[in-house]
Design a protein around this motif. Structure first.
Motif, PDB file in Angstrom:
ATOM      1  N   UNK A  97      22.118  27.919  -7.023  1.00  0.00           N
ATOM      2  CA  UNK A  97      22.086  29.381  -6.964  1.00  0.00           C
ATOM      3  C   UNK A  97      22.946  29.822  -5.785  1.00  0.00           C
ATOM      4  N   UNK A  98      24.073  30.450  -6.096  1.00  0.00           N
ATOM      5  CA  UNK A  98      25.002  30.917  -5.064  1.00  0.00           C
ATOM      6  C   UNK A  98      24.689  32.371  -4.723  1.00  0.00           C
ATOM      7  N   UNK A  99      24.314  32.605  -3.463  1.00  0.00           N
ATOM      8  CA  UNK A  99      23.853  33.917  -3.015  1.00  0.00           C
ATOM      9  C   UNK A  99      24.876  34.560  -2.090  1.00  0.00           C
ATOM     10  N   UNK A 101      25.954  38.863  -0.412  1.00  0.00           N
ATOM     11  CA  UNK A 101      25.515  40.249  -0.297  1.00  0.00           C
ATOM     12  C   UNK A 101      25.918  41.088  -1.490  1.00  0.00           C
ATOM     13  N   UNK A 102      26.822  40.592  -2.309  1.00  0.00           N
ATOM     14  CA  UNK A 102      27.329  41.408  -3.411  1.00  0.00           C
ATOM     15  C   UNK A 102      27.022  40.843  -4.795  1.00  0.00           C
ATOM     16  N   UNK A 103      26.701  39.540  -4.878  1.00  0.00           N
ATOM     17  CA  UNK A 103      26.472  38.948  -6.192  1.00  0.00           C
ATOM     18  C   UNK A 103      25.646  37.681  -6.073  1.00  0.00           C
ATOM     19  N   UNK A 104      25.052  37.291  -7.194  1.00  0.00           N
ATOM     20  CA  UNK A 104      24.315  36.038  -7.296  1.00  0.00           C
ATOM     21  C   UNK A 104      24.792  35.325  -8.546  1.00  0.00           C
ATOM     22  N   UNK A 105      25.205  34.070  -8.382  1.00  0.00           N
ATOM     23  CA  UNK A 105      25.681  33.273  -9.515  1.00  0.00           C
ATOM     24  C   UNK A 105      24.849  32.005  -9.637  1.00  0.00           C
ATOM     25  N   UNK A 106      24.681  31.545 -10.854  1.00  0.00           N
ATOM     26  CA  UNK A 106      23.908  30.343 -11.120  1.00  0.00           C
ATOM     27  C   UNK A 106      24.808  29.316 -11.792  1.00  0.00           C
ATOM     28  N   UNK A 107      24.681  28.056 -11.367  1.00  0.00           N
ATOM     29  CA  UNK A 107      25.449  26.961 -11.951  1.00  0.00           C
ATOM     30  C   UNK A 107      24.479  25.867 -12.374  1.00  0.00           C
ATOM     31  N   UNK A 108      24.756  25.245 -13.503  1.00  0.00           N
ATOM     32  CA  UNK A 108      24.008  24.066 -13.928  1.00  0.00           C
ATOM     33  C   UNK A 108      24.825  22.839 -13.557  1.00  0.00           C
ATOM     34  N   UNK A 109      24.149  21.811 -13.079  1.00  0.00           N
ATOM     35  CA  UNK A 109      24.868  20.635 -12.601  1.00  0.00           C
ATOM     36  C   UNK A 109      24.260  19.333 -13.079  1.00  0.00           C
ATOM     37  N   UNK A 110      25.123  18.354 -13.269  1.00  0.00           N
ATOM     38  CA  UNK A 110      24.732  16.971 -13.512  1.00  0.00           C
ATOM     39  C   UNK A 110      25.651  16.107 -12.667  1.00  0.00           C
ATOM     40  N   UNK A 162      16.705  44.210  -3.873  1.00  0.00           N
ATOM     41  CA  UNK A 162      16.469  44.376  -5.310  1.00  0.00           C
ATOM     42  C   UNK A 162      17.232  43.327  -6.105  1.00  0.00           C
ATOM     43  N   UNK A 163      18.475  43.060  -5.721  1.00  0.00           N
ATOM     44  CA  UNK A 163      19.270  42.048  -6.406  1.00  0.00           C
ATOM     45  C   UNK A 163      18.622  40.672  -6.280  1.00  0.00           C
ATOM     46  N   UNK A 164      18.111  40.342  -5.090  1.00  0.00           N
ATOM     47  CA  UNK A 164      17.476  39.047  -4.888  1.00  0.00           C
ATOM     48  C   UNK A 164      16.184  38.939  -5.698  1.00  0.00           C
ATOM     49  N   UNK A 165      15.429  40.037  -5.748  1.00  0.00           N
ATOM     50  CA  UNK A 165      14.204  40.034  -6.555  1.00  0.00           C
ATOM     51  C   UNK A 165      14.530  39.850  -8.035  1.00  0.00           C
ATOM     52  N   UNK A 166      15.565  40.542  -8.497  1.00  0.00           N
ATOM     53  CA  UNK A 166      15.978  40.389  -9.896  1.00  0.00           C
ATOM     54  C   UNK A 166      16.407  38.949 -10.178  1.00  0.00           C
ATOM     55  N   UNK A 167      17.105  38.350  -9.218  1.00  0.00           N
ATOM     56  CA  UNK A 167      17.545  36.964  -9.388  1.00  0.00           C
ATOM     57  C   UNK A 167      16.357  36.039  -9.550  1.00  0.00           C
ATOM     58  N   UNK A 168      15.323  36.280  -8.762  1.00  0.00           N
ATOM     59  CA  UNK A 168      14.128  35.451  -8.833  1.00  0.00           C
ATOM     60  C   UNK A 168      13.458  35.563 -10.196  1.00  0.00           C
ATOM     61  N   UNK A 169      13.405  36.760 -10.725  1.00  0.00           N
ATOM     62  CA  UNK A 169      12.831  36.974 -12.058  1.00  0.00           C
ATOM     63  C   UNK A 169      13.667  36.279 -13.120  1.00  0.00           C
ATOM     64  N   UNK A 184      20.156  26.027  -3.077  1.00  0.00           N
ATOM     65  CA  UNK A 184      20.591  27.351  -2.656  1.00  0.00           C
ATOM     66  C   UNK A 184      21.875  27.241  -1.844  1.00  0.00           C
ATOM     67  N   UNK A 185      22.861  28.069  -2.183  1.00  0.00           N
ATOM     68  CA  UNK A 185      24.138  28.089  -1.461  1.00  0.00           C
ATOM     69  C   UNK A 185      24.378  29.508  -0.949  1.00  0.00           C
ATOM     70  N   UNK A 186      24.740  29.624   0.302  1.00  0.00           N
ATOM     71  CA  UNK A 186      24.987  30.935   0.891  1.00  0.00           C
ATOM     72  C   UNK A 186      24.813  30.882   2.396  1.00  0.00           C
ATOM     73  N   UNK A 187      24.969  32.013   3.047  1.00  0.00           N
ATOM     74  CA  UNK A 187      24.750  32.051   4.494  1.00  0.00           C
ATOM     75  C   UNK A 187      23.270  31.830   4.783  1.00  0.00           C
TER      76      UNK A 187
END
Length: 220
Positions: A97-99, A101-110, A162-169, A184-187
């Motif tokens: 989960x890449x976090x 201040x402006x966006x949240x992206x999700x990646x699947x990995x193997x 709000x964006x972080x809460x939405x991401x969690x949902x 988790x990836x981010x600052x």
């Protein structure tokens, strides 16, 4: 490749010597010799960091390991399975989960391969319409804020929270199984903000510090 092949032949020869001294029936020995020769005749077309060869009277397998292993030559009634168990753990799917201040992206990995999740849940972006909810005077002041400062709003701001809460949902479909894990990836600041509100803190298996919102995700 020649060096690897020579090392493989030496290991196979050592295994043959150990097998010769075992008190197995001769027909079993002959079968194992044949399988050993077949398994070590050529290297796999695509070889990773290490190679494992597992042989019994009933089955045989050549396993590529994407990590270094110590050389082990074992002739016994059971396989050496420690590296296989580690491979299973190493190969388990996970999410990143890449976090920011402006966006949240999700990646699947193997293993070391990542693929961005792009569906109805992700990516998520900060609500750029937040300033229109402000009173007129504050909206005017907001319009004069330098763009750089505007991009570095305090993490306690309502729109980021709000964006972080939405991401969690939105994570629920991906982390609902018992063995699901997320990195988790981010600052450090935004990771801490997310951990303060997420329901999935026990699913977090690691953290990658840094800002990745404007770089190729392969860097992750």
């Amino acid at each position: 490749e020649k060096k690897n092949y020579e090392a493989l032949k030496r290991a196979a020869q050592s295994a043959r010597g150990i097998l010769k001294d075992k008190s197995y029936p001769e027909e079993i020995k002959d079968l194992l010799y044949l399988k050993l020769d077949d398994s070590t005749r050529v290297l796999p077309h695509y070889m990773l960091d290490s190679l494992g060869i597992f042989i019994s009277a009933n089955q045989s397998a050549v396993i590529n390991f994407p990590f270094s292993v110590l050389q082990k030559i074992k002739v016994d009634n059971g396989f050496e399975t420690r590296d296989l168990l580690y491979l299973r753990q190493y190969s388990a799917p996970y999410y990143v989960l890449s976090l920011s201040n402006s966006e949240v992206r999700l990646y699947s990995g193997v293993m070391d391969k990542l693929e961005e999740v792009s569906d109805g849940n992700f990516p998520l972006y900060v609500d750029d319409q937040y300033e229109y909810l402000l009173p007129p005077v504050e909206r005017l002041a907001s319009a004069n804020i330098n763009a750089t400062i505007k991009s570095e709003r305090n993490l306690s701001s309502l729109h980021i929270r709000t964006m972080l809460k939405d991401s969690d949902v939105h994570l629920e479909p991906y982390l609902s199984t018992d063995d699901a894990k997320v990195i988790l990836a981010g600052t450090q600041k935004i990771i801490s903000a997310f951990l303060a509100l997420t329901r999935y803190s026990k699913k977090v298996s690691g953290k990658v510090p840094g800002s990745f919102c404007e770089v190729n995700f392969d860097i992750l």
